[in-house]
Design a protein around this motif. Sequence first.
Motif, PDB file in Angstrom:
ATOM      1  N   PRO A   1     -25.584-122.541  48.948  1.00  0.00           N
ATOM      2  CA  PRO A   1     -24.730-123.095  50.015  1.00  0.00           C
ATOM      3  C   PRO A   1     -25.195-124.463  50.523  1.00  0.00           C
ATOM      4  N   LEU A   2     -26.399-124.883  50.140  1.00  0.00           N
ATOM      5  CA  LEU A   2     -26.959-126.126  50.662  1.00  0.00           C
ATOM      6  C   LEU A   2     -26.947-127.270  49.656  1.00  0.00           C
ATOM      7  N   VAL A   3     -26.383-127.045  48.468  1.00  0.00           N
ATOM      8  CA  VAL A   3     -26.494-128.059  47.419  1.00  0.00           C
ATOM      9  C   VAL A   3     -25.706-129.326  47.757  1.00  0.00           C
ATOM     10  N   ARG A   4     -24.737-129.219  48.647  1.00  0.00           N
ATOM     11  CA  ARG A   4     -23.970-130.415  49.015  1.00  0.00           C
ATOM     12  C   ARG A   4     -24.646-131.196  50.137  1.00  0.00           C
ATOM     13  N   ASP A   5     -25.753-130.684  50.648  1.00  0.00           N
ATOM     14  CA  ASP A   5     -26.500-131.388  51.693  1.00  0.00           C
ATOM     15  C   ASP A   5     -27.384-132.423  51.021  1.00  0.00           C
ATOM     16  N   ARG A   6     -26.781-133.567  50.719  1.00  0.00           N
ATOM     17  CA  ARG A   6     -27.487-134.577  49.941  1.00  0.00           C
ATOM     18  C   ARG A   6     -27.643-135.845  50.755  1.00  0.00           C
ATOM     19  N   GLY A   7     -28.307-136.814  50.143  1.00  0.00           N
ATOM     20  CA  GLY A   7     -28.484-138.103  50.812  1.00  0.00           C
ATOM     21  C   GLY A   7     -29.877-138.245  51.359  1.00  0.00           C
ATOM     22  N   ALA A   8     -30.123-139.350  52.054  1.00  0.00           N
ATOM     23  CA  ALA A   8     -31.444-139.733  52.544  1.00  0.00           C
ATOM     24  C   ALA A   8     -31.620-139.333  53.985  1.00  0.00           C
ATOM     25  N   ALA A   9     -31.393-138.060  54.250  1.00  0.00           N
ATOM     26  CA  ALA A   9     -31.447-137.617  55.630  1.00  0.00           C
ATOM     27  C   ALA A   9     -32.810-137.704  56.271  1.00  0.00           C
TER      28      ALA A   9
ATOM     29  N   ALA B   1     -30.319-129.366  46.292  1.00  0.00           N
ATOM     30  CA  ALA B   1     -29.722-129.236  44.972  1.00  0.00           C
ATOM     31  C   ALA B   1     -30.782-129.299  43.879  1.00  0.00           C
ATOM     32  N   VAL B   2     -31.773-130.175  44.058  1.00  0.00           N
ATOM     33  CA  VAL B   2     -32.820-130.310  43.046  1.00  0.00           C
ATOM     34  C   VAL B   2     -33.686-129.055  42.996  1.00  0.00           C
TER      35      VAL B   2
END
Length: 452
Positions: free
Chosen positions: A220-228, A112-113
């Motif tokens: 399509p990847l902006v919701r792939d968030r967090g400290a993965a 997202a960033v």
Amino acid sequence: MAREETTRTPTSPTERHDPAATAADRAPGAARAPRTPATRAWATRLVVIGIVLSALNLRPAITSLGALLEEVRDGLGMSGSVAGVLTSVPPLCFAVFGVMAPRLARRFGPAAVVCAGMAAIGAGLLIRPYAGGTAGFLAASALALMGIAVSNVLMPVIVKRWFPDRVGSMTGLYSMALALGTSTAAAATVPLTNALGGDWQPGLAVWAVIALAAVLPWLPLVRDRGAAPAAQDSRRQTPQESGQTPAAGTSAREEAPALRITRSRTAWALAVFFGLQATAAYITMGWMAQIFRDAGVSAGTAGLLLAVTMVMGVPLAFVIPRLATRLPHQGPIVLALGVCGLAGYAGLYLAPAGGAWAWAVLLGVSNCAFPLALTMVGMRARSGAGVAQLSAFAQSTGYLISIPGPLLVGVLNQSSGGWGVPIALMCGLMIPQMVVGWVAGRDRTVEDEATR
């Protein structure tokens, strides 16, 4: 790829029974349903496309301006000192905004960033030629450079997250695309300006198109968030690799504060190395075309010479990271690149027009210290959280170090009435770059040093 994941959700039966994975899945906001292999492959392809398109946009804002610097100075009524300030804006923005990238990535996710960063680049490039006056030009440039800054920091993080077993090759692909975008903007800006009527404004604005196109694969990847990254690393690594017991898996939010990056000598050496190579790179991008023009070379040829310098990074940016990951010590590569830089500056001082093409090639080889520095960022930390902290520290500190260089070159040129003194400065800075690069190339990790 079996080792590549797109969310914090476990994707195999083993991971679903792993305590760390279970804890990560129970975290607020974590995705619940595992992705299928087909979905992961599709997302991985999008990431590769996004990395390449993003890398293409990380330097045209700078090299397109370098090719038309004289026209922009005349159009906006800039003095040499103000133009020096303009060439110092990129490292200043990279230092100020780059340090924000890890925090933004933890909150919104790196994809997202980067997506927002590409949008900022496109908007800034579209606005700045028509902003009116030097202040508006600088403000719009800062918007574009803010997008570049956060993307600069997060690219190694994304590579480590999605391709942990192919850091060298993916860093090479990213660096090669970056060099291609840099050289294309340097070579094509003057011809495009002529084709668009000879006005410098559309010649600069046209580069916004590629930046806006780079937004698309990240959407399509902006919701792939967090400290993965850290969560995935803790699940992938053995206790021996991570330095933890199996029950000690932690998230990036817990790992990051525990790493006091300023305690690491390797982190400091890498930051200074990054800063000195950035100084050389931004002096080259901002002033080299003007050095050739003042030596009697035409504007079009000067742009091509700058493009040759930048295009050297296309093949070498793919080769050098792969070679670096195979060596226990990257110091010999640092020295080889430094020697090329010294030879190029000496030639630029003695015969700037007579051997212009040779000096352009040598300086282009020397500028490949940038992909080497990015590769070392990925190699000097074990975890994704460590890479994020090291990348932010090395790049932000490094760009702070590089700020005075382009400005000082402009001031020295104006005060001395020539390029001899500025070139001597560039040559002198290459020596400490080689020294700290040798130190940064040692086989160490910041986790070991920062926790002592």
